[in-house]
Scaffold this motif. Structure first.
Motif, PDB file in Angstrom:
ATOM      1  N   LEU A  27      -8.846   1.558  13.509  1.00 21.35           N
ATOM      2  CA  LEU A  27      -9.231   0.551  14.487  1.00 21.35           C
ATOM      3  C   LEU A  27      -9.928  -0.644  13.847  1.00 21.35           C
ATOM      4  N   LEU A  30      -7.822  -3.759  13.002  1.00 18.16           N
ATOM      5  CA  LEU A  30      -7.422  -4.428  14.240  1.00 18.16           C
ATOM      6  C   LEU A  30      -8.601  -5.157  14.862  1.00 18.16           C
ATOM      7  N   VAL A  33      -9.059  -8.422  12.923  1.00 22.26           N
ATOM      8  CA  VAL A  33      -8.038  -9.388  13.325  1.00 22.26           C
ATOM      9  C   VAL A  33      -8.335  -9.914  14.726  1.00 22.26           C
ATOM     10  N   GLY A  34      -8.684  -8.991  15.624  1.00 23.57           N
ATOM     11  CA  GLY A  34      -8.998  -9.401  16.989  1.00 23.57           C
ATOM     12  C   GLY A  34     -10.202 -10.320  17.048  1.00 23.57           C
ATOM     13  N   LEU A 251      -0.154  -6.238   7.460  1.00 23.06           N
ATOM     14  CA  LEU A 251      -0.476  -7.458   8.211  1.00 23.06           C
ATOM     15  C   LEU A 251      -0.041  -8.704   7.435  1.00 23.06           C
TER      16      LEU A 251
END
Length: 435
Positions: A27, A30, A33-34, A251
């Motif tokens: 997680l 992510l 990135v979020g 990514l």
């Protein structure tokens, strides 16, 4: 050796089977990135808003020089009496820019006033002062008999071209990118040390509190138990990092596919991208920066990261283990945490404020050799090119210091692991070193 292996295996399996470890391993990338997307989105939201500013110029000297743009819109209320314009601006605008009537335009240096209930941004203040200074400068030139148009024509704007001795063109801001990459790696090491060092300390405190430690050390030596906890947690951390690297490469591959970036030193812009670059020069510039990043010693950086991660983690985790053995709860451990965290914070500040300006200077070089700061500072220097002897010396000093600190911490660990109900202080720790 078999007992040490069993302890390492126990600690490693217990850590990787933990639900929070599994969730955060996949997680965290992510989330990063979020977070980046969210920051970009919020920044763009602010750009869409237009600041409404009213102007009341009693003599009409400056109002024509304030030009509206997509961020700021100026509205002229000079035809109204000042008090009415002020009341109107208070209800309908962000603020009122008041330019009084003066006998000489030179008096406007300290007479221009911005009226608003909210404090204006520094950029807005700077923009207003720039306009006022520009108008007053033009007036001064006229007074002294200079031709403003000729001065504007004679004004030169240079652009410094950067290149390497090999003849290749260099890019502006490349040093900042190098520091950012090294800083991210150094920051990751700092966070790993703090997070997994705390895991080691909590594990020791938990076993000590539950009196399980008495059973464990009846079968193994305290030194073996301490090393088993340190190595087991470090292997879990390395596994988590490797998973993050794989996810990061995925990514990057996705970004390459979406934006059309090509990897490698010989990467070039495709014909399709050339057409797009004619409309948007940002793609070509992005490709150039991407190529420069790929030309960095990425293999050396990743290899050094793993080595400094292991050395730095072992160095600090042995201290965390000693602290866990010396106290009965996490609350009692707080008094001993500052001396551990301070060198890490010092390494981060030295890296960002010194390496970026002089990566091969005395300060940066010295702190990249000191074992307690080298895992961070040296990683920030590597993208700039570090002599191999400095890199080897830094690693040797790191692992030599780690060996000494493990011996130092094991003496505290051996005594403190069976100490219950007694508040520990620095004086008490010093006594334990003599046992």
């Amino acid at each position: 050796m078999n007992k040490l292996f069993l302890i390492i295996k126990r600690e490693f399996i217990a850590k990787v089977r933990n639900k929070s470890f599994i969730v955060m391993t996949f997680l965290s990338p992510l989330l990063f990135v979020g977070m980046a997307v969210l920051i970009g989105f919020l920044a763009n939201m602010n750009k869409d808003s237009v600041t409404q500013i009213a102007i009341h110029d009693e003599a009409g000297l400056l109002k024509k020089d304030f030009k509206s743009d997509k961020f700021t819109r100026y509205t002229d209320l000079s035809a109204m009496p000042f008090q009415i314009a002020k009341d109107t601006a208070a209800n309908n605008y962000e603020g009122l820019l008041y330019i009084p009537k003066v006998d000489s335009i030179q008096l406007l240096l300290e007479r221009v006033e911005y009226i608003s209930d909210d404090s204006p941004s520094i950029d807005f203040i700077s923009d207003v002062e720039t306009v006022v200074d520009s108008v007053l400068t033009s007036e001064n030139l006229k007074i002294y008999g200079f031709d403003q148009n000729k001065i504007d024509e004679a004004r030169a704007n240079s652009t410094l071209k950067l290149s390497k001795f090999s003849g290749e063109e260099s890019l502006k801001g490349l040093n900042e990118i190098k520091v950012a990459i090294g800083g991210v790696m150094g920051y990751l090491i700092m966070m790993f040390i703090i997070i997994y060092g705390n895991f080691v300390m909590r594990s020791v405190i938990e076993e000590k509190t539950n009196r399980i430690i008495e059973i464990i050390i009846s079968s193994v030596k305290p030194f073996q138990l301490m090393m088993g906890k340190i190595i087991g947690n470090s292997l879990a951390g390395i596994l988590q990092f490797l998973i993050w690297v794989v996810v990061g490469l995925i990514l990057v591959f996705v970004a390459q596919s979406v934006f059309g970036l090509q990897m490698g030193a010989g990467a070039s812009v495709s014909p399709e991208m050339m057409d797009a670059a004619q409309q948007s020069a940002g793609i070509a510039k992005l490709q150039s920066y991407f190529n420069e990043i790929m030309n960095l010693p990425l293999g050396l950086m990743i290899g050094s990261f793993i080595i400094y991660f292991i050395g730095g983690y072992f160095l600090y985790s042995s201290l965390y283990a000693a602290i866990g053995a010396a106290v009965d709860s996490e609350t009692d451990s707080q008094q001993f945490m500052l001396p551990i965290i301070m060198p890490l914070m010092l390494g981060v500040y030295i890296g960002f404020f010194t390496v970026i300006n002089d990566p091969h200077g005395t300060v940066a070089t010295v702190f990249s050799m000191i074992p307690f700061t080298s895992p961070i500072v040296m990683l920030m220097r590597i993208p700039f090119g570090v002599p191999i002897w400095q890199l080897i010396l830094s690693m040797v000093l790191l692992f030599a210091t780690f060996t000494f600190v493990v011996w130092f911490a094991s003496k505290i660990y051996r005594v403190g692991i069976l100490m219950y109900g007694k508040k520990t202080n620095w004086k008490e720790l010093y006594k334990w070193l003599k046992y």
